[in-house]
Design an enzyme around this catalytic site. Sequence first.
Site, PDB file in Angstrom:
ATOM      1  N   GLU A  74      -4.912   8.231  18.298  1.00 54.41           N
ATOM      2  CA  GLU A  74      -5.396   9.762  18.429  1.00 54.41           C
ATOM      3  C   GLU A  74      -6.445  10.044  17.367  1.00 54.41           C
ATOM      4  O   GLU A  74      -7.399  10.649  17.613  1.00 54.41           O
ATOM      5  CB  GLU A  74      -4.165  10.562  18.428  1.00 54.41           C
ATOM      6  CG  GLU A  74      -3.363  10.785  19.467  1.00 54.41           C
ATOM      7  CD  GLU A  74      -2.338   9.576  19.530  1.00 54.41           C
ATOM      8  OE1 GLU A  74      -2.205   8.787  18.671  1.00 54.41           O
ATOM      9  OE2 GLU A  74      -2.022   9.161  20.939  1.00 54.41           O
ATOM     10  N   GLN A 117       0.773  -1.255  -0.126  1.00 55.97           N
ATOM     11  CA  GLN A 117       0.163  -0.017   0.197  1.00 55.97           C
ATOM     12  C   GLN A 117       0.868   1.349  -0.163  1.00 55.97           C
ATOM     13  O   GLN A 117       1.445   1.511   1.000  1.00 55.97           O
ATOM     14  CB  GLN A 117      -0.831   0.133   1.353  1.00 55.97           C
ATOM     15  CG  GLN A 117      -1.832   1.019   1.501  1.00 55.97           C
ATOM     16  CD  GLN A 117      -2.656   1.291   2.764  1.00 55.97           C
ATOM     17  OE1 GLN A 117      -2.088   0.738   3.756  1.00 55.97           O
ATOM     18  NE2 GLN A 117      -3.597   1.595   2.628  1.00 55.97           N
ATOM     19  N   GLY A 118       0.945   1.903  -1.070  1.00 54.21           N
ATOM     20  CA  GLY A 118       1.622   3.278  -1.253  1.00 54.21           C
ATOM     21  C   GLY A 118       0.702   4.412  -1.026  1.00 54.21           C
ATOM     22  O   GLY A 118       0.294   5.083  -1.888  1.00 54.21           O
ATOM     23  N   GLU A 169     -11.515  -2.016   6.469  1.00 55.96           N
ATOM     24  CA  GLU A 169     -10.662  -2.128   7.746  1.00 55.96           C
ATOM     25  C   GLU A 169     -11.258  -2.528   9.090  1.00 55.96           C
ATOM     26  O   GLU A 169     -10.746  -3.069   9.982  1.00 55.96           O
ATOM     27  CB  GLU A 169      -9.818  -0.665   7.752  1.00 55.96           C
ATOM     28  CG  GLU A 169      -8.863  -0.621   7.292  1.00 55.96           C
ATOM     29  CD  GLU A 169      -8.024   0.765   7.005  1.00 55.96           C
ATOM     30  OE1 GLU A 169      -8.534   1.630   7.761  1.00 55.96           O
ATOM     31  OE2 GLU A 169      -7.050   0.806   6.457  1.00 55.96           O
ATOM     32  N   SER A 202       5.007  -1.203   3.746  1.00 58.63           N
ATOM     33  CA  SER A 202       5.060  -2.302   4.340  1.00 58.63           C
ATOM     34  C   SER A 202       5.112  -3.405   3.132  1.00 58.63           C
ATOM     35  O   SER A 202       4.478  -3.259   2.288  1.00 58.63           O
ATOM     36  CB  SER A 202       4.160  -2.585   5.337  1.00 58.63           C
ATOM     37  OG  SER A 202       4.156  -1.875   6.297  1.00 58.63           O
ATOM     38  N   SER A 217      -3.388   6.258  13.608  1.00 53.50           N
ATOM     39  CA  SER A 217      -3.048   6.269  14.946  1.00 53.50           C
ATOM     40  C   SER A 217      -4.399   6.328  15.897  1.00 53.50           C
ATOM     41  O   SER A 217      -5.487   6.839  15.598  1.00 53.50           O
ATOM     42  CB  SER A 217      -2.194   7.528  15.360  1.00 53.50           C
ATOM     43  OG  SER A 217      -3.082   8.721  15.384  1.00 53.50           O
TER      44      SER A 217
HETATM   45  C1  LIG Z   1       5.579   0.041  10.655  1.00 51.29           C
HETATM   46  C2  LIG Z   1       4.603   0.810  10.219  1.00 51.29           C
HETATM   47  C3  LIG Z   1       4.186   0.209   8.772  1.00 51.29           C
HETATM   48  C4  LIG Z   1       3.131   1.154   7.947  1.00 51.29           C
HETATM   49  N1  LIG Z   1       2.866   0.576   6.913  1.00 51.29           N
HETATM   50  C5  LIG Z   1       1.891   1.466   6.121  1.00 51.29           C
HETATM   51  C6  LIG Z   1       1.854   1.020   4.750  1.00 51.29           C
HETATM   52  O1  LIG Z   1       2.109  -0.165   4.184  1.00 51.29           O
HETATM   53  N2  LIG Z   1       1.180   1.917   3.806  1.00 51.29           N
HETATM   54  C7  LIG Z   1       1.121   3.343   4.053  1.00 51.29           C
HETATM   55  O2  LIG Z   1       0.691   3.911   3.078  1.00 51.29           O
HETATM   56  N3  LIG Z   1       1.235   3.469   5.452  1.00 51.29           N
HETATM   57  C8  LIG Z   1       1.768   2.699   6.306  1.00 51.29           C
HETATM   58  N4  LIG Z   1       2.244   3.271   7.624  1.00 51.29           N
HETATM   59  C9  LIG Z   1       2.137   4.814   7.892  1.00 51.29           C
HETATM   60  C10 LIG Z   1       0.744   4.985   8.970  1.00 51.29           C
HETATM   61  O3  LIG Z   1      -0.087   4.777   8.334  1.00 51.29           O
HETATM   62  C11 LIG Z   1       1.515   6.325   9.371  1.00 51.29           C
HETATM   63  O4  LIG Z   1       2.417   6.071  10.280  1.00 51.29           O
HETATM   64  C12 LIG Z   1       0.290   6.926  10.533  1.00 51.29           C
HETATM   65  O5  LIG Z   1      -0.680   7.208   9.387  1.00 51.29           O
HETATM   66  C13 LIG Z   1       0.845   8.147  11.098  1.00 51.29           C
HETATM   67  O6  LIG Z   1       1.403   8.899  10.405  1.00 51.29           O
HETATM   68  P1  LIG Z   1       2.790   9.683  10.800  1.00 51.29           P
HETATM   69  O7  LIG Z   1       3.827   8.551  11.047  1.00 51.29           O
HETATM   70  O8  LIG Z   1       3.239  10.560   9.715  1.00 51.29           O
HETATM   71  O9  LIG Z   1       2.619  10.388  12.031  1.00 51.29           O
HETATM   72  P2  LIG Z   1       2.086  11.876  12.188  1.00 51.29           P
HETATM   73  O10 LIG Z   1       0.641  12.052  11.540  1.00 51.29           O
HETATM   74  O11 LIG Z   1       3.086  12.823  11.914  1.00 51.29           O
HETATM   75  O12 LIG Z   1       1.579  11.763  13.760  1.00 51.29           O
HETATM   76  C14 LIG Z   1       2.314  12.350  14.773  1.00 51.29           C
HETATM   77  C15 LIG Z   1       1.478  12.121  16.162  1.00 51.29           C
HETATM   78  O13 LIG Z   1       0.649  13.133  15.808  1.00 51.29           O
HETATM   79  C16 LIG Z   1      -0.706  12.693  16.184  1.00 51.29           C
HETATM   80  N5  LIG Z   1      -1.575  13.304  15.485  1.00 51.29           N
HETATM   81  C17 LIG Z   1      -1.839  13.680  14.149  1.00 51.29           C
HETATM   82  N6  LIG Z   1      -2.725  14.394  13.628  1.00 51.29           N
HETATM   83  C18 LIG Z   1      -3.603  14.542  15.004  1.00 51.29           C
HETATM   84  C19 LIG Z   1      -4.878  14.899  14.956  1.00 51.29           C
HETATM   85  N7  LIG Z   1      -5.466  15.691  14.178  1.00 51.29           N
HETATM   86  N8  LIG Z   1      -5.131  15.141  16.483  1.00 51.29           N
HETATM   87  C20 LIG Z   1      -4.493  14.524  17.448  1.00 51.29           C
HETATM   88  N9  LIG Z   1      -3.185  13.941  17.108  1.00 51.29           N
HETATM   89  C21 LIG Z   1      -3.004  13.797  16.027  1.00 51.29           C
HETATM   90  C22 LIG Z   1      -0.328  11.304  15.856  1.00 51.29           C
HETATM   91  O14 LIG Z   1      -1.645  10.711  16.552  1.00 51.29           O
HETATM   92  C23 LIG Z   1       0.923  10.800  16.152  1.00 51.29           C
HETATM   93  O15 LIG Z   1       0.706  10.685  17.830  1.00 51.29           O
HETATM   94  C24 LIG Z   1       2.975   2.209   8.546  1.00 51.29           C
HETATM   95  C25 LIG Z   1       3.452   2.869   9.532  1.00 51.29           C
HETATM   96  C26 LIG Z   1       4.431   2.131  10.332  1.00 51.29           C
HETATM   97  C27 LIG Z   1       4.854   2.682  11.519  1.00 51.29           C
END
Ligand SMILES: Cc1cc2nc3c(=O)[nH]c(=O)nc-3n(C[C@H](O)[C@H](O)[C@H](O)COP(=O)(O)OP(=O)(O)OC[C@H]3O[C@@H](n4cnc5c(N)ncnc54)[C@H](O)[C@@H]3O)c2cc1C
Lengths: 393, 367
Positions: free
Chosen positions: A380, A126-127, A244, A161, A378
């Site tokens: 949150e 999933q990109g 989901e 992933s 997440s």
């Molecule tokens: C091991 C792993 C595998 C993954 N696999 C895939 C995959 O295959 N394909 C893919 O597309 N993505 C994948 N993801 C990405 C995943 O969906 C994102 O990491 C996730 O959506 C969070 O985005 P971010 O890491 O940019 O964190 P951010 O969005 O930067 O969040 C940082 C913090 O801020 C909080 N936050 C952000 N916005 C708000 C808000 N509005 N209110 C309150 N809190 C907030 C978050 O909850 C978090 O605690 C993967 C991630 C991991 C770690």
Amino acid sequence: MTPSLAPDDLAFRDEVRAFFADSIPDDWKTTVRSGLRLPPETLTAYQKRLADRGWGAPTWPVEYGGTGWTPAQLSIFWSEAAAADAPPQFHQGLELIGPIIFTYGRQAQKDFYLPRIITGEDWWCQGYSEPGAGSDLAALRTRADRDGDDYVLNGQKMWTSYAHVADRMFVLARTSTEAKRQQGISLILVDMDTPGLRIQPIHTLDEKHHTNEVFLDDVRVPLSNLVGEEGMGWGYGKVLLDRERMVAAATAMFLPQTLRAVREAAKRRRVPGGTLFDRPGFRSKLAQIEIEALALQAMVMRLMADAAAGADSGPRGSMVKLRWSELIQQATGLWVEALGPAAQHFEALDGNGKTPPDMPLALQGALYSRVTTIYGGSSEIQRNIIARRALGL
Amino acid sequence: MEFAYSDEQQILLESADRFGEENMGAAARLARLAEGPEGSRRRWAAMAELGWLMLPIAEADGGLGGGPVEIAALMEGFGRHLMIEPYVSCCVFAPALMQGGGDKASELLAQIGMGEVRIAAALLEDDGYSVFGVDTRAEGDRLTGTKVHAEDGADADWFVVSARTGGVYGDKSGISLFLVAADAPGLTVRRFRSSDSHRHCSLELNDVPGILLGERDTAVARIAAAADRALVAHLAEAVGSMEAATAATLDYVRTRQQFGVAIGTFQVIQHKLVDMSVACEESRALMSVAARSLESGTPDRALIAAARVRISQCGVMVAQMAVQLHGGVGTSEELVVSHHLRRQMMLDLILGDRDYHRARFVALSDA
Ligand SMILES: Cc1cc2nc3c(=O)[nH]c(=O)nc-3n(C[C@H](O)[C@H](O)[C@H](O)COP(=O)(O)OP(=O)(O)OC[C@H]3O[C@@H](n4cnc5c(N)ncnc54)[C@H](O)[C@@H]3O)c2cc1C
């Protein structure tokens, strides 16, 4: 949890139980219990085995090669799989892109891709996420520009992933720049061996290689790789959200596997007066998590009942995801505790080092579990969804 | 009640901080870890030169006789920069077990202070944490048994081993301490790396020659006192680490933009950071009180057990939140917060888990 079963369901349960009784090799079981994924080759072999039995796509309608099972059958299937220490099926093809293809894809895409997902021939990744677009996915910047019969993709995906083992990737990319951020985003299918696509591993705290950065540098794919309509890709995410809840439901059903591993570790650990398992304090902690896991299963059953009745389950999927991720973190944490000092033996440094059979899986599981409250939306963000959708706040 | 560090103690903390920044800074961390034991040996030699290794060793044994508060100041710096050198195990715990233990012990203590010898304690058996869960037997001065975990023992030259000179597994007396050379005949050392990059081992002893430390049968009180000293040092390390993880997270939420704003503007994020900072505050206060109590010479052992339980809880919680608030990047090797989490999880297991210390607290405060 054993809800009362109708006679048909009982027969189905016996059939499923018999299948799993001789389909899961012992050496898969410990990894499965840690909540970690089996190696891709193994998961592919497992998928094939299920497909041969006609059970490759348990949640899909019959017309696309699915089982057409009722929610009751699905939950029986997952419970039995969990009880036999079978792994959850890999979800990115089955639950994420497959359903989008059969809902919005053109006939040629359905004919080509769906069977290959069921047999495990294609592994999908999933990109979606990007360095600047995680929780805020609509901020994505990867572009897909039309050039003759092709789209030309440029940008960077992150956290993709299993990109390193995948055959294909489904990508959200911008096909135009509209005023509203969600508009102008399209869903495009990309073969992983297309020139210009480069994969770089991301190392995570559990020291397993799950995920990657993917760089797209003038990656050309035919226009026919567009799913549905151009610029409407964001909307297809709604189907995904809906699906989901299935992913959440399925994974939640596998939680008891980890709890069994905790029990076994505690039974092995000698303490003065018996084993750790004999200590009321420990038992009480384990019981608490088991109780919460039962509550979660009850939530899953209700979710499935909604699905059966064709009712909108609202944010119940988010609730299941939220609770499951918290519980897998607690369960793997307790497993580490049950191992005691041996939990510090993550990797043998020389030939004669021997770790207990579930080390370092327990610790890897505990570390990896931190990801579950981040990926797939997440905690949150899930709470924001529940606040908005369930509570109208 | 004194909470602030004295000028000299503050200087120790600052020098540890500087050393950590130069040698184990976040940016160069992965490269340094990849160097393995060689890099660590270089840093150990530099620490010897700074006089750190002899700081906790008694003056009678050629050390500087530093007290719990001095050690705490230094360990805070270790915690901030996640330095992986076996400081507490080799320079705090083992010396406390060996103090007044005879000629060989004095000789080795002086060598520890110079960085010439490394020693690790090997006390734990199947049971894990109870001092009394000892099955290893001493026939005369020859030891037979299994030690499941020796903290930082992989590169040790000597071990301090507990063994039964009387009674049976679980008995509260009849335990003695012995010095065992890592290359002693009959000793098998199995080496492990933990997820926080420390290097541990387990021991299999098969009729291994040992040197009795101090008097026979009387080790339990000595082990308890030494463990408290080591525990308090680790508490300071935990506080240093949780404060660093909190500071890194605070920086991050101020800069990371999602939905067009810094994520630090979301109230839920603010509240989590508030909880983290309250946990830091609580832990620092408790650590100071525990260190001062230990320094007084009449330590409140229930208080130390309580501090261990609560600070471990806070440390793990803070590191988990630090990872969570960083989102995906928080789980990557690249970022130091994931290293803080791994260290906090392991600190939570050193010298007993929370259940063990909760039980100690109950026993000591009911007594
Ligand atoms: C091991 C792993 C595998 C993954 N696999 C895939 C995959 O295959 N394909 C893919 O597309 N993505 C994948 N993801 C990405 C995943 O969906 C994102 O990491 C996730 O959506 C969070 O985005 P971010 O890491 O940019 O964190 P951010 O969005 O930067 O969040 C940082 C913090 O801020 C909080 N936050 C952000 N916005 C708000 C808000 N509005 N209110 C309150 N809190 C907030 C978050 O909850 C978090 O605690 C993967 C991630 C991991 C770690």
